[in-house]
Motif scaffolding. Structure first.
Motif, short mmCIF file in Angstrom:
data_model
loop_
_atom_site.label_atom_id
_atom_site.label_comp_id
_atom_site.label_asym_id
_atom_site.label_seq_id
_atom_site.Cartn_x
_atom_site.Cartn_y
_atom_site.Cartn_z
N GLN A 3 -1.53 -6.27 -5.22
CA GLN A 3 -0.35 -7.55 -6.12
C GLN A 3 -0.45 -6.77 -7.65
N ALA A 4 0.49 -6.94 -7.85
CA ALA A 4 0.41 -6.25 -9.49
C ALA A 4 -0.05 -7.00 -10.24
N PRO A 5 -0.16 -6.25 -11.41
CA PRO A 5 -1.43 -7.01 -12.53
C PRO A 5 -0.42 -8.12 -12.95
N PRO A 62 -1.31 0.52 -12.52
CA PRO A 62 -2.42 0.00 -11.56
C PRO A 62 -2.21 -0.97 -10.77
N HIS A 63 -2.72 -1.12 -9.69
CA HIS A 63 -2.69 -3.06 -9.37
C HIS A 63 -3.96 -2.98 -8.56
N TRP A 64 -3.70 -4.36 -7.57
CA TRP A 64 -5.60 -4.91 -6.83
C TRP A 64 -4.77 -4.82 -5.62
N VAL A 65 -5.72 -4.49 -5.00
CA VAL A 65 -6.05 -4.10 -3.47
C VAL A 65 -7.34 -5.50 -2.85
N LYS A 66 -6.78 -6.07 -2.37
CA LYS A 66 -7.86 -6.95 -1.92
C LYS A 66 -7.44 -7.86 -0.37
N ALA A 67 -8.60 -7.75 -0.28
CA ALA A 67 -8.77 -8.32 1.59
C ALA A 67 -8.68 -9.65 0.80
N SER A 68 -7.79 -10.63 3.21
CA SER A 68 -7.71 -11.80 2.53
C SER A 68 -8.60 -12.30 1.92
N TYR A 69 -10.01 -12.39 2.88
CA TYR A 69 -10.93 -13.71 2.70
C TYR A 69 -12.17 -12.50 2.30
N GLY A 70 -13.06 -13.00 0.95
CA GLY A 70 -14.10 -12.89 1.16
C GLY A 70 -13.75 -13.74 -0.52
N THR A 71 -15.55 -13.51 -1.09
CA THR A 71 -15.71 -14.75 -2.06
C THR A 71 -16.62 -13.67 -3.48
N ALA A 72 -16.44 -14.49 -4.27
CA ALA A 72 -17.63 -14.00 -5.96
C ALA A 72 -16.83 -12.39 -6.62
N ARG A 124 -10.19 -5.25 -5.36
CA ARG A 124 -10.77 -3.66 -5.93
C ARG A 124 -9.53 -2.97 -6.81
N ARG A 125 -9.77 -2.93 -8.11
CA ARG A 125 -8.66 -2.26 -8.35
C ARG A 125 -8.13 -0.25 -8.19
N VAL A 126 -6.81 -0.78 -8.07
CA VAL A 126 -6.38 1.28 -7.92
C VAL A 126 -5.53 1.47 -8.94
N ASP A 127 -5.97 2.88 -9.38
CA ASP A 127 -5.06 3.91 -10.08
C ASP A 127 -4.68 4.74 -9.89
N THR A 128 -4.49 4.75 -8.47
CA THR A 128 -3.58 6.34 -7.91
C THR A 128 -4.03 6.01 -6.70
N ALA A 129 -2.96 6.23 -6.14
CA ALA A 129 -2.89 6.72 -4.52
C ALA A 129 -3.71 6.92 -3.91
N GLN A 139 -6.93 6.30 -4.38
CA GLN A 139 -7.66 5.49 -4.43
C GLN A 139 -6.93 3.45 -3.81
N GLU A 140 -5.99 3.68 -3.09
CA GLU A 140 -5.59 2.80 -2.65
C GLU A 140 -5.87 2.86 -1.66
N HIS A 141 -5.23 4.32 -1.03
CA HIS A 141 -5.95 4.62 0.83
C HIS A 141 -6.98 3.88 0.83
N GLN A 142 -8.44 4.65 0.09
CA GLN A 142 -9.84 4.05 0.41
C GLN A 142 -9.39 2.87 0.20
N ALA A 143 -9.70 1.91 -0.64
CA ALA A 143 -9.81 0.23 -1.24
C ALA A 143 -8.85 -0.01 0.66
N VAL A 144 -8.37 0.32 0.60
CA VAL A 144 -7.11 -0.48 2.31
C VAL A 144 -8.23 -0.04 3.20
N ARG A 145 -8.27 0.66 3.58
CA ARG A 145 -10.00 1.65 4.08
C ARG A 145 -10.92 0.58 3.91
#
Length: 406
Positions: free
Chosen positions: A183-185, A143-153, A158-163, A165-171
């Motif tokens: 970013q890797a854990p 797994p790894h983390w997908v992060k928007a540059s701006y956001g709080t709390a 998003r933690r993603v375990d599959t491609a 999930q990653e595509h959905q989080a990025v979108r």
């Protein structure tokens, strides 16, 4: 002594009231309405209605400017993202306004997660492997983390375990605007280093690790620790930026060796640090007034446990969606069991500040009735103090003296 707090909804604002009130300092608190947690305290002198800083930044800054011009306050303490707004709109405030914030150009380099990661690479500050999502390498780990540059709390991570999930989080995160990163854990235990600078000179530093989780994985209970490496890297960052005011870096560590994951360009929840000998609110007041300040950095002592029973309950409800988990957490706090339960209460210290029992009781009843309300509780507070990059750009471009509402 009377100070002005920039908002009333965050845990930082409430803990700041606790620290100030226990030392005889009274505070006026800006509020955008509703029933924010800082409303319920004997330590605030009055609540002042303010326009929402995210929706009406010029109205908000105009009010702060008028309050500063009256000369009543020793300092204006930015307890959340208003620090960013004050930096962008410093030219819209009186020249002698007692607000200790870094220049907006320094905020530009750390307020976004992508920008902070880039600066860490430049300064040799350790961090987990990372990449821009639009320049994604072929060998990203799961797994790894997908992060928007701006956001709080934790709301833009998003933690993603599959491609898939990653595509959905990025979108989803790309819809908020700004860059998105992967970013890797990081291995080890979650910690924070809180620091205060005077134009790049380190004034105070405190390191703690999480011993209890709140909403979004935040540190709802803390143990102060001695992590010299974390302090040294934070000092390197502050000196490079010539930072002025508070700064908080999140990291994971193994045997005290940190890997940094995020920067909060402000002071966060000060309760643990205050009990460990670092009074960030009082030091920030002195910084806002131009001194005097300690000649040597004040360093927090290790071994101090603090907690927020309310935040622990919200975290338990969010993670487990279970009344039993909420009840067990509250029981541990009441009976002083476990690491978090044995800690000193710094958010709602009912014995010293009886009105603080109101939000604690209300949240307890709400979560026991419906644990799924945890996300709505946390989200409502975040919306009241969050500020977007577009708002910052608008304020930054405003002509000096502008008071028209956005």
């Amino acid at each position: 002594m009377v100070v002005l707090l920039s908002e009333s909804a965050s845990l930082t604002a409430r803990e700041t009231l606790t620290v100030l009130g226990s030392r005889g300092v009274r505070a006026d608190v800006l509020t955008t309405g509703g029933l924010p947690i800082a409303r319920f305290s004997r330590w605030h002198r009055r609540l002042i209605a303010a326009p929402p800083p995210g929706a009406d930044p010029f109205g908000y800054l105009s009010l702060v400017s008028a309050l500063c011009s009256a000369g009543e306050y020793e300092a204006v303490l930015a307890t959340h993202e208003q620090a960013w707004l004050f930096a962008a709109g410093r030219h819209l405030l009186p020249p002698d306004a007692p607000v200790a914030v870094a220049p907006i150009e320094a905020f530009d380099l750390v307020a976004g997660k992508v920008e902070f990661a880039e600066l860490c690479d430049v300064l040799g500050i350790p961090q987990p492997r990372w990449w821009r999502s639009d320049e994604r390498p072929a060998d990203v780990p799961y797994p790894h983390w997908v992060k928007a540059s701006y956001g709080t709390a934790g709301r833009a991570v998003r933690r993603v375990d599959t491609a898939e999930q990653e595509h959905q989080a990025v979108r989803e995160l790309s819809e908020t605007g700004g860059a998105v990163m992967g970013q890797a854990p990081a291995a080890g235990q979650y910690g924070q280093v809180q620091v205060l600078f005077e134009h790049g000179r380190l004034v105070a530093a405190h390191t703690s690790v999480a011993i209890g989780a709140g909403a979004g994985g935040s540190a709802a209970a803390r143990l102060s620790v001695d992590h010299p490496a974390a302090r040294e890297y934070a000092a390197r960052l502050g000196a490079h930026l010539r930072w002025h005011g508070g700064l908080t870096l999140d990291y994971f560590h193994v045997d005290g060796q940190p890997q940094f994951i995020e920067c909060n360009p402000r002071t966060v929840e000060p309760g643990n640090a205050a009990r460990a000998g670092v009074d960030f609110p009082r030091l920030t007041i002195a910084l806002s007034q131009g001194g005097p300040l300690p000649d040597r950095p004040v360093i927090g002592r290790a071994g101090i446990r603090t907690r927020s029973a309310l935040a622990l309950a919200v975290g338990a409800a969010e993670r487990y969606q279970s009344r039993a988990a909420v009840l067990g957490t509250l029981r541990d706090c009441a009976l002083r069991r476990g690491q978090a339960g044995r800690a000193a209460e710094v958010l709602t210290p009912v014995a010293k500040d009886p009105p603080s029992a109101v939000p604690l009781t209300a949240v307890r009843l709400l979560l026991l009735a419906n644990p799924s309300k945890a996300a709505a509780l946390a989200g409502g507070a975040v919306r009241s103090y969050s500020i977007s990059p577009a708002t910052i750009a608008l304020v930054r471009a405003a002509a000096p003296g502008q008071t028209a509402h956005a």
